[in-house]
Write a protein that holds these residues in place. Structure first.
Motif, PDB file in Angstrom:
ATOM      1  N   LEU A  58      42.905  43.725  39.163  1.00 28.65           N
ATOM      2  CA  LEU A  58      42.157  42.678  39.862  1.00 28.65           C
ATOM      3  C   LEU A  58      42.415  41.308  39.245  1.00 28.65           C
ATOM      4  CD1 LEU A  58      38.716  44.435  40.503  1.00 28.65           C
ATOM      5  CD2 LEU A  58      40.609  44.082  42.109  1.00 28.65           C
ATOM      6  N   ALA A  59      42.579  41.265  37.931  1.00 30.75           N
ATOM      7  CA  ALA A  59      42.872  39.993  37.264  1.00 30.75           C
ATOM      8  C   ALA A  59      44.208  39.435  37.740  1.00 30.75           C
ATOM      9  CB  ALA A  59      42.881  40.178  35.751  1.00 30.75           C
TER      10      ALA A  59
ATOM     11  N   THR B   7      43.827  38.183  41.362  1.00 27.63           N
ATOM     12  CA  THR B   7      43.037  36.948  41.403  1.00 27.63           C
ATOM     13  C   THR B   7      43.841  35.760  40.877  1.00 27.63           C
ATOM     14  OG1 THR B   7      41.061  38.287  40.981  1.00 27.63           O
ATOM     15  CG2 THR B   7      40.832  35.911  40.789  1.00 27.63           C
TER      16      THR B   7
ATOM     17  N   LEU C  78      34.853  34.479  41.345  1.00 31.74           N
ATOM     18  CA  LEU C  78      35.117  35.916  41.262  1.00 31.74           C
ATOM     19  C   LEU C  78      35.937  36.272  40.023  1.00 31.74           C
ATOM     20  CD1 LEU C  78      35.941  36.771  44.995  1.00 31.74           C
ATOM     21  CD2 LEU C  78      33.892  37.410  43.709  1.00 31.74           C
ATOM     22  N   PHE C  79      36.773  35.333  39.560  1.00 26.87           N
ATOM     23  CA  PHE C  79      37.642  35.598  38.410  1.00 26.87           C
ATOM     24  C   PHE C  79      36.824  35.885  37.150  1.00 26.87           C
ATOM     25  CE2 PHE C  79      41.555  33.977  35.885  1.00 26.87           C
ATOM     26  CZ  PHE C  79      42.055  35.270  35.819  1.00 26.87           C
TER      27      PHE C  79
ATOM     28  N   ALA D  77      41.100  41.000  29.630  1.00 23.34           N
ATOM     29  CA  ALA D  77      41.705  41.955  30.564  1.00 23.34           C
ATOM     30  C   ALA D  77      42.411  43.103  29.840  1.00 23.34           C
ATOM     31  CB  ALA D  77      42.682  41.230  31.490  1.00 23.34           C
TER      32      ALA D  77
ATOM     33  N   ALA E  41      34.459  37.880  36.983  1.00 22.92           N
ATOM     34  CA  ALA E  41      34.271  39.334  36.970  1.00 22.92           C
ATOM     35  C   ALA E  41      35.598  40.077  36.961  1.00 22.92           C
ATOM     36  CB  ALA E  41      33.442  39.759  38.176  1.00 22.92           C
ATOM     37  N   THR E  42      36.557  39.636  37.787  1.00 26.88           N
ATOM     38  CA  THR E  42      37.819  40.379  37.914  1.00 26.88           C
ATOM     39  C   THR E  42      38.697  40.268  36.671  1.00 26.88           C
ATOM     40  OG1 THR E  42      38.908  38.485  38.984  1.00 26.88           O
ATOM     41  CG2 THR E  42      37.832  40.101  40.422  1.00 26.88           C
TER      42      THR E  42
ATOM     43  N   HIS F 155      38.065  41.174  33.888  1.00 26.67           N
ATOM     44  CA  HIS F 155      37.830  42.346  33.046  1.00 26.67           C
ATOM     45  C   HIS F 155      38.632  43.554  33.518  1.00 26.67           C
ATOM     46  CE1 HIS F 155      34.418  40.609  30.752  1.00 26.67           C
ATOM     47  NE2 HIS F 155      34.198  39.938  31.863  1.00 26.67           N
ATOM     48  N   HIS F 156      39.365  43.418  34.614  1.00 25.86           N
ATOM     49  CA  HIS F 156      40.130  44.531  35.172  1.00 25.86           C
ATOM     50  C   HIS F 156      41.573  44.085  35.348  1.00 25.86           C
ATOM     51  CE1 HIS F 156      41.573  47.461  38.153  1.00 25.86           C
ATOM     52  NE2 HIS F 156      40.587  48.251  37.755  1.00 25.86           N
TER      53      HIS F 156
ATOM     54  N   THR G 155      35.999  34.008  29.599  1.00 22.68           N
ATOM     55  CA  THR G 155      35.918  33.941  31.063  1.00 22.68           C
ATOM     56  C   THR G 155      35.070  32.768  31.543  1.00 22.68           C
ATOM     57  OG1 THR G 155      33.992  35.411  31.165  1.00 22.68           O
ATOM     58  CG2 THR G 155      36.183  36.440  31.275  1.00 22.68           C
TER      59      THR G 155
END
Length: 404
Positions: free
Chosen positions: A290-291, A294, A280-281, A230, A283-284, A286-287, A354
């Protein structure tokens, strides 16, 4: 709610802090002892396995003393284990200290759940259990981030010394506020073991292993995931753990409230949503924003399963709940150990930081399937019981002479 629940929450706060704070200082511990992060993950898995062993063992040994005295003994054991971790000269002794502290964990929450449930009316049992576990969730808002900050600023050894001091506060709280209830009502351990003849007890514990294990697959390696993927700084992990703790706090209260109203639907909703969010985590993570969102949701949904799962076991083992309750706490930590190990395996295989998230999603999804199976068995049991009642009623009517 009785004041004694506050004492149980205080003990839960100390135990929750030592269980989760290791995630925040895992890289420092690994560097200090010269081991890899996956190897240091055994401090999580070892603790969890200690809970699995200690929960039934110490609960059985405690059947001959009052629940209050047993809770006090367990807090003493917790203090010794954390003090040993704080001054451990090597990784092996550090792991030993973690295991010693963990032996108190399962029995404390198992016996504490029974005490909490006995203090309130039947329709408020899940809420009372959630209030005891509130200490665990507050630990993740205050204790774990604070311990992580202390570890980064003054060294992880100071963190565990402070945790040992928290154990002293917990011991004093139990001694001063929990009423003397006498010995458990069951005679010896044989009635306690009889509860495990019920397949629903085993299904509930299997749901516990897989459901909350999904959370630990991700959270065990949250520090390297947030810093390496992240892009957060190491210092920011403290505040991320605060968000995770806030999620746990909210999820715990909602889980207790809705479990008192509709236990199985609450499990379906929380386990299904948890599996989806963990997926979903991947993918999220990486942001940054959003991380963080989540991670909060994982804390909320993960801990929303705890009161209903614990109450499910108590309901299915109502005649002798103490050992089953403690064993279910062990099941939580068996899931933690399994998930932490699987997370380390996929990281060591080169799948990235991840990858534990999709492992967690699979575990929680499997728990959802088991909860659906348990509900189906419940329905069949009620249907058969209803059929027997109808058949008996028809037999009684046929036996009545004409004209009467």
């Amino acid at each position: 709610m009785p004041l004694a629940l506050l004492a149980l929450a205080i003990g839960a706060f100390g135990i929750g802090t030592t269980e989760f704070v290791i995630m925040g200082v895992l890289p420092q511990v690994a560097d200090d002892f010269g081991v890899t992060v996956p190897t240091a993950g055994w401090l999580v898995s070892g603790y969890a396995l200690g809970v699995v062993i200690g929960a039934p063992l110490l609960t059985v040994l405690g059947t001959r003393v009052s629940r209050k005295k047993m809770l006090m003994f367990l807090m003493g054991l917790f203090i010794v284990g954390n003090a040993l971790s704080a001054f451990a000269p090597g990784f092996g002794l550090m792991l030993t200290g973690r295991i010693v502290a963990s032996l108190a964990h399962g029995a404390f929450f198992g016996i504490g759940s029974v005490v909490a449930a006995d203090l309130v009316a039947p329709e408020r049992k899940a809420s009372a259990i959630s209030l005891m576990f509130m200490g665990l969730t507050v630990a993740n808002i205050v204790g774990v981030p604070g311990g992580t900050y202390i570890g980064q600023a003054a060294g992880w050894r100071v963190t565990f010394a402070v945790v040992a001091a928290l154990g002293v506060v917990g011991l004093l709280g139990v001694a001063g506020l929990v009423p003397e209830t006498g010995r458990p009502e069951t005679e010896g351990v044989r009635p306690e073991f009889a509860a495990f003849r019920n397949v629903q007890v085993w299904l509930a514990m299997a749901m516990t292993v897989l459901g909350y294990g999904g959370v630990f697959a991700a959270i065990t390696y949250i520090t390297p995931m947030m810093t390496e993927v992240a892009g957060y700084t190491e210092a920011a992990v403290t505040w991320l753990l605060v968000l995770f703790g806030i999620g746990m706090f909210v999820g715990n209260l909602l889980g207790g409230r809705f479990a008192d109203r509709a236990l199985m639907p609450m499990l379906f909703a929380s386990l299904g949503a948890l599996s989806l969010v963990l997926l979903l985590f991947t993918a999220t993570a990486h942001h940054k924003v959003l991380a963080a969102i989540t991670l909060t949701l994982i804390g909320a949904l993960g801990f929303a399963t705890v009161p209903p799962l614990q109450k499910r076991v108590l309901d299915q083992a109502a005649a002798a709940p103490t050992l089953a309750s403690a064993a279910n706490i062990g099941a939580f930590n068996l899931g933690n150990a399994l998930a932490a190990w699987l997370g380390g395996v996929v990281i060591a295989a080169g799948l990235g930081y991840t990858s534990p998230n999709w492992v967690g999603a699979l575990l929680s999804g499997a728990a959802l399937l088991l909860s659906l199976l348990a509900a189906l068995l419940d329905r069949r049991t009620r249907s058969r019981a209803s059929g027997r009642v109808v058949a008996a009623s028809r037999t009684d009517q046929a036996a009545v002479p004409l004209g009467h």
